[in-house]
Design an enzyme around this catalytic site. Sequence first.
Site, mmCIF file in Angstrom:
data_model
loop_
_atom_site.group_PDB
_atom_site.id
_atom_site.type_symbol
_atom_site.label_atom_id
_atom_site.label_comp_id
_atom_site.label_asym_id
_atom_site.label_seq_id
_atom_site.Cartn_x
_atom_site.Cartn_y
_atom_site.Cartn_z
ATOM 1 N N ASP A 157 -22.890 -16.502 1.297
ATOM 2 C CA ASP A 157 -22.620 -15.900 -0.016
ATOM 3 C C ASP A 157 -23.905 -15.838 -0.843
ATOM 4 O O ASP A 157 -24.133 -14.873 -1.577
ATOM 5 C CB ASP A 157 -21.569 -16.740 -0.763
ATOM 6 C CG ASP A 157 -20.202 -16.658 -0.072
ATOM 7 O OD1 ASP A 157 -19.270 -17.360 -0.480
ATOM 8 O OD2 ASP A 157 -20.099 -15.868 0.910
ATOM 9 N N TYR A 166 -25.887 -12.891 0.156
ATOM 10 C CA TYR A 166 -25.207 -11.674 -0.325
ATOM 11 C C TYR A 166 -25.478 -11.503 -1.829
ATOM 12 O O TYR A 166 -25.893 -10.431 -2.280
ATOM 13 C CB TYR A 166 -23.693 -11.791 -0.059
ATOM 14 C CG TYR A 166 -22.901 -10.559 -0.465
ATOM 15 C CD1 TYR A 166 -22.438 -10.417 -1.783
ATOM 16 C CD2 TYR A 166 -22.660 -9.531 0.439
ATOM 17 C CE1 TYR A 166 -21.745 -9.283 -2.170
ATOM 18 C CE2 TYR A 166 -21.950 -8.398 0.059
ATOM 19 C CZ TYR A 166 -21.498 -8.282 -1.244
ATOM 20 O OH TYR A 166 -20.813 -7.146 -1.639
ATOM 21 N N SER A 175 9.231 7.501 0.834
ATOM 22 C CA SER A 175 9.428 6.101 1.212
ATOM 23 C C SER A 175 10.263 6.084 2.487
ATOM 24 O O SER A 175 10.564 7.142 3.065
ATOM 25 C CB SER A 175 10.107 5.321 0.087
ATOM 26 O OG SER A 175 10.853 6.184 -0.719
ATOM 27 N N LYS A 201 5.603 -4.667 7.640
ATOM 28 C CA LYS A 201 5.815 -3.924 6.389
ATOM 29 C C LYS A 201 5.225 -4.766 5.253
ATOM 30 O O LYS A 201 5.828 -5.710 4.762
ATOM 31 C CB LYS A 201 7.300 -3.684 6.149
ATOM 32 C CG LYS A 201 7.567 -2.742 4.973
ATOM 33 C CD LYS A 201 9.021 -2.302 4.925
ATOM 34 C CE LYS A 201 9.253 -1.353 3.748
ATOM 35 N NZ LYS A 201 8.998 -1.992 2.435
ATOM 36 N N ARG A 229 1.839 5.990 -5.447
ATOM 37 C CA ARG A 229 2.857 6.924 -4.952
ATOM 38 C C ARG A 229 3.511 7.678 -6.110
ATOM 39 O O ARG A 229 3.732 8.871 -6.041
ATOM 40 C CB ARG A 229 3.929 6.142 -4.183
ATOM 41 C CG ARG A 229 4.956 7.008 -3.452
ATOM 42 C CD ARG A 229 6.280 6.282 -3.195
ATOM 43 N NE ARG A 229 6.156 5.033 -2.490
ATOM 44 C CZ ARG A 229 6.232 4.898 -1.163
ATOM 45 N NH1 ARG A 229 6.397 5.966 -0.415
ATOM 46 N NH2 ARG A 229 6.139 3.719 -0.589
ATOM 47 N N GLU A 237 -1.302 0.344 1.998
ATOM 48 C CA GLU A 237 -0.641 -0.560 1.045
ATOM 49 C C GLU A 237 -1.693 -1.458 0.419
ATOM 50 O O GLU A 237 -2.453 -2.122 1.132
ATOM 51 C CB GLU A 237 0.387 -1.421 1.812
ATOM 52 C CG GLU A 237 1.466 -2.004 0.951
ATOM 53 C CD GLU A 237 2.619 -1.022 0.712
ATOM 54 O OE1 GLU A 237 2.581 0.100 1.235
ATOM 55 O OE2 GLU A 237 3.549 -1.392 -0.019
ATOM 56 N N LYS A 243 7.943 3.278 14.048
ATOM 57 C CA LYS A 243 7.593 4.706 13.998
ATOM 58 C C LYS A 243 7.576 5.270 15.416
ATOM 59 O O LYS A 243 7.113 4.610 16.345
ATOM 60 C CB LYS A 243 6.190 4.906 13.399
ATOM 61 C CG LYS A 243 6.039 4.321 12.007
ATOM 62 C CD LYS A 243 4.593 4.364 11.522
ATOM 63 C CE LYS A 243 4.514 3.726 10.162
ATOM 64 N NZ LYS A 243 3.125 3.648 9.636
ATOM 65 N N LYS A 262 14.455 -4.395 7.343
ATOM 66 C CA LYS A 262 14.165 -5.358 6.274
ATOM 67 C C LYS A 262 14.635 -6.747 6.678
ATOM 68 O O LYS A 262 15.741 -6.909 7.207
ATOM 69 C CB LYS A 262 14.913 -4.931 5.004
ATOM 70 C CG LYS A 262 14.578 -3.516 4.537
ATOM 71 C CD LYS A 262 13.277 -3.471 3.768
ATOM 72 C CE LYS A 262 13.510 -4.008 2.379
ATOM 73 N NZ LYS A 262 12.442 -3.702 1.417
HETATM 74 N N1 LIG Z 1 4.549 -1.128 3.563
HETATM 75 C C1 LIG Z 1 4.025 -0.870 4.755
HETATM 76 O O1 LIG Z 1 3.372 -1.734 5.363
HETATM 77 C C2 LIG Z 1 4.213 0.493 5.353
HETATM 78 C C3 LIG Z 1 4.827 1.490 4.588
HETATM 79 C C4 LIG Z 1 4.987 2.765 5.136
HETATM 80 C C5 LIG Z 1 5.618 3.843 4.397
HETATM 81 O O2 LIG Z 1 6.009 3.670 3.212
HETATM 82 C C6 LIG Z 1 5.792 5.120 5.070
HETATM 83 C C7 LIG Z 1 6.423 6.194 4.427
HETATM 84 C C8 LIG Z 1 6.566 7.385 5.139
HETATM 85 F F1 LIG Z 1 7.184 8.413 4.554
HETATM 86 C C9 LIG Z 1 6.090 7.537 6.436
HETATM 87 C C10 LIG Z 1 5.457 6.462 7.073
HETATM 88 C C11 LIG Z 1 5.325 5.272 6.390
HETATM 89 O O3 LIG Z 1 4.689 4.216 7.032
HETATM 90 C C12 LIG Z 1 4.551 3.006 6.450
HETATM 91 N N2 LIG Z 1 3.955 2.036 7.186
HETATM 92 C C13 LIG Z 1 3.784 0.796 6.673
HETATM 93 N N3 LIG Z 1 3.169 -0.144 7.467
#
Ligand SMILES: NC(=O)c1cc2c(=O)c3cc(F)ccc3oc2nc1N
Length: 322
Positions: A30, A33, A79, A110, A131, A165, A281, A305
């Site tokens: 540090d 830096y 979302s 998430k 957002r 995020e 996804k 969730k």
């Molecule tokens: N909070 C999160 O860590 C997180 C949030 C979203 C999203 O809100 C999100 C919203 C969409 F329409 C599409 C992909 C997304 O992918 C996401 N991926 C994440 N890892």
Amino acid sequence: MTLERLNEIKKLLNEYNYQYYVLDNPTVSDQEYDRLMQELQSIEAKHPEWITADSPSQRVGGEVLDGFQKVTHQRMMLSLGNIFNEDELREFDDRIREVYPQVEYVCELKIDGLAVSLVYAQGQLSYGATRGDGTVGEDITHNVKTIKSIPLSIDYQGDFEVRGEIYMPKKSFEQLNQQRKEAGEPLFANPRNAAAGSVRQLDSRIAAKRGLDAFLYMVPTASEVGCQTHKEALDYIKQLGFKTNPMTRVCANIQEVWQFIMEMTEKRQSLPYEIDGIVIKVNRLDWQERLGYTAKVPKWAIAYKFPAEEVITKLKDIVFTI
Ligand SMILES: NC(=O)c1cc2c(=O)c3cc(F)ccc3oc2nc1N
């Protein structure tokens, strides 16, 4: 020549920032830096015309706005739909497999923070925005610049957007509430509220002290830069210098997704940041396009969730009394 020295220091400090805040693997002390930062600031004080937007000196904050500008997102920031148990996860998988019988997923933690859009032009950070209502967000560039894991410039000359995020690590949250307690100020309820309250500060010097961080997880134009899958898009932004979450996992089927969810339910408490679920996804970007969106959420992604904490303690109590 001090301009050469200035550029040499900027290169060094940007590299040290990247190692410390993105790779979490500092290579200098540090003290070293800070010494370089002081040398940079003294040269810039003598030659303000040499200050650039991506200079490491721009991270300490200093702008005090009198209000937030609005930003209209080029693509809506939607979302995610939520699910809460294994049955609903299988229903999600069934819907996808009606169209694509064999589908690979990407699972991400998430992060429990606030969504941000970062837009770059000619390799420089142009703005960062919340957002908002999905179409219009607030310009929080002055505070985004103080987040040291967010690059102020990238090696990509075209227009480029990346979303992620902003979050407050648990350690920063505990320190902040400790300071507020000693100052007799109201405490933040959780790291998400503390992060949201910090990026909404008009004075970026305050935000700069809040220890905010960010994980990036979405590249709206990924297929235009040659990515076929979401995983490739994440690897692409990682090599551009963005911080992506190391726990992300490609799953060959929904069984492996559920396995990941179980593992992360165990690991959740030990993470240095709060998560409130797992995002699942479809990996192929062309299939994401084909599956499309409802009015509010993507059909190709879902958020599992975790049950709220208090529910878990209640259940334990019930089991105990029985
Ligand atoms: N909070 C999160 O860590 C997180 C949030 C979203 C999203 O809100 C999100 C919203 C969409 F329409 C599409 C992909 C997304 O992918 C996401 N991926 C994440 N890892």
